[in-house]
Write an enzyme that holds these catalytic residues in place. Structure first.
Site, short mmCIF file in Angstrom:
data_model
loop_
_atom_site.label_atom_id
_atom_site.label_comp_id
_atom_site.label_asym_id
_atom_site.label_seq_id
_atom_site.Cartn_x
_atom_site.Cartn_y
_atom_site.Cartn_z
N ARG A 58 35.06 45.78 33.14
CA ARG A 58 34.73 46.80 32.99
C ARG A 58 35.85 47.75 33.01
NH1 ARG A 58 31.31 48.39 36.93
NH2 ARG A 58 31.38 46.02 37.20
N GLU B 80 31.57 39.36 44.62
CA GLU B 80 33.20 39.24 44.17
C GLU B 80 34.65 39.81 45.01
OE1 GLU B 80 35.35 40.12 41.89
OE2 GLU B 80 34.51 41.51 40.52
N PRO B 81 35.17 39.84 45.47
CA PRO B 81 35.85 40.52 46.04
C PRO B 81 37.12 40.51 45.26
CG PRO B 81 36.85 37.80 46.62
CD PRO B 81 35.66 37.95 46.09
N GLN B 82 37.28 40.34 44.25
CA GLN B 82 38.28 41.09 43.51
C GLN B 82 38.65 42.12 42.99
OE1 GLN B 82 37.44 38.35 42.66
NE2 GLN B 82 38.54 36.83 43.44
N GLU C 207 46.23 37.55 39.19
CA GLU C 207 45.47 37.25 40.52
C GLU C 207 44.34 35.74 39.83
OE1 GLU C 207 42.30 38.97 43.58
OE2 GLU C 207 43.14 40.91 42.59
N CYS D 270 38.53 42.99 33.23
CA CYS D 270 38.19 42.63 32.36
C CYS D 270 36.80 42.72 32.12
CB CYS D 270 38.24 40.35 32.45
SG CYS D 270 37.18 40.15 33.71
#
EC number: 1.2.1.70
Length: 420
Positions: A52, A114-116, A192, A50
């Protein structure tokens, strides 16, 4: 061969442009196949989230390389180069390696650390693996990147605070409503991000959640975890009036919730306010919904201010992480440069082996003819020495004769003459 990174992100382009440059998961295989048909592209990975869209490529250098890749991207998404040129960034070799490592470590994210994003990078890599779209250098780069991201997580505190787009969406809801416990929340999607949103809301004692998703199975698993109700996407229109808060994040190419749908819901609610948070790209909720009275619509870009408020504690950790990335980038580039010498080393070893075999054959023949072993060994050592130093000796003589002191010193270094 060269490594490239080309893309746009939340820093360079608004959501209105980013949503036009996304690659749908359903068509990603065809996109990769099309990309690899470009004359200079040898291998590639397509990362599309969302925030990049980026291409990581192993390419052959050519004068029109940049224009060729940009033209392909624009043609694929039916855009003109003028529409994207100001938003595109282009990194090559060392900068491309550093950029990927920073992205996977969360250093280039809207939400610092952020880990996602690491999971999204791994998923993009796996897709290219399935499509056999990787070269040795690109595969090595991504494997190295995964270990770098893990090191950043282990050695710094960049991921210790709960900051994410999902967390920001929940923070926004808590800022607008005094208490979330008695509110009805509609979550659209079951990916996720929505999973994270659902867990955040559950932790804040939200008791009434609905999850609308295309496939019931995925939504049901999440619903069982957080005590939510599962509804079909087709029922959103009928159930929207029940929702005080709507948070949507799907991969739909078209909006799921339109202005008319929200108008009907507000009328049924007797104009009680409704918060709608659209964190999908392309957008799930028509932007015109924001024009309605009592409908408070926020996009992923609107979450930026909230996210920035939670960033300070990660800044110090980010400095440590940047040092790790710089170090590991240098290590990878050293490995990459060394690969250029592999063929030369192989040839050099083969040449030395050939000369050794010739000298050995001559020695064995002399022994077979009855020549004394001591004499054979002495002759073998003498001839092998002469043959091995012949080419370096000529190079030293040429460098000295031409007065090329730099080349002479380089030869001395390569022969180890200054290390004894």
């Amino acid at each position: 061969m060269s490594l490239l990174a080309l893309g746009i992100n939340h820093k360079t382009a608004p959501v209105s442009l980013r949503e036009r440059v996304t690659f749908s998961p359903d068509t990603l295989d065809r996109a990769i196949e099309s990309l690899l048909r470009q004359p200079s592209v040898q291998a590639g990975v397509v990362l599309s989230t969302c925030n990049r869209t980026e291409l990581y490529l192993s390419v052959e250098q050519r004068a029109d390389l940049r224009q060729q890749i940009v033209d392909w991207l624009c043609s694929y998404h039916q855009l003109t180069p003028e529409e994207v040129s100001d938003s595109l960034y282009w990194h090559q070799d060392n900068e491309a390696v550093s950029h990927l490592m920073r992205v996977a470590s969360g250093l280039d994210s809207l939400v610092l650390g952020e880990p996602q994003i690491l999971g999204q990078v791994k998923k993009a890599f796996s897709e290219s693996q399935r499509e056999q779209a990787l070269s040795a250098d690109l595969e090595r780069l991504f494997q190295k990147t995964f270990s770098v991201a893990k090191r950043v997580r282990t050695e710094t505190e960049i991921g210790t605070s709960a900051v994410s787009v999902a967390f920001a969406a929940c923070t926004l809801a808590r800022q607008i409503f005094e208490s979330l416990a008695r509110l009805n929340v509609l979550l659209v999607g079951a990916g996720e991000t929505i999973e994270l949103v659902a867990r955040h809301l559950h932790q804040h004692q939200v008791q009434h959640m609905m999850i609308a998703n295309r496939t019931r199975e995925r939504a049901q698993s999440l619903a069982d975890e957080v005590g939510a109700e599962v509804i079909p996407l087709a029922d959103i229109d009928a159930r929207l009036a029940d929702a005080d808060i709507v948070i949507s994040s799907t991969a739909s190419p078209l909006p799921i919730i339109g202005k008319g749908m929200v108008e009907r819901a507000l009328k049924a609610r007797r104009n009680r306010p409704m918060l709608l948070v659209d964190i999908a790209v392309p957008r799930d909720i028509e932007p015109e919904v924001g024009d309605l009275a009592n409908a408070y619509l926020y996009s992923v870009d609107d979450l930026h201010a909230i996210i920035q408020g939670n960033m300070a504690q990660r800044q110090e950790a980010a400095v440590q992480a940047e040092h790790i990335v710089q170090q590991e980038c240098a290590n990878f580039m050293a490995w990459l440069r060394a690969q250029g010498a592999v063929d030369t080393i192989r040839e050099y070893r083969a040449q030395a082996e050939q000369r050794r075999a010739e000298a050995e054959s001559e020695a064995l023949a002399a022994l077979a003819q009855g020549v004394e072993a001591e004499a054979v060994i002495r002759r073998l050592a003498h001839r092998l020495t002469n043959r091995l130093i012949h080419a370096p000796t000529k190079s030293l003589q040429q460098a000295a004769g031409s007065g090329d002191a730099q080349r002479l010193q380089m030869l001395r270094d390569s022969l180890g003459l200054d290390h004894n």
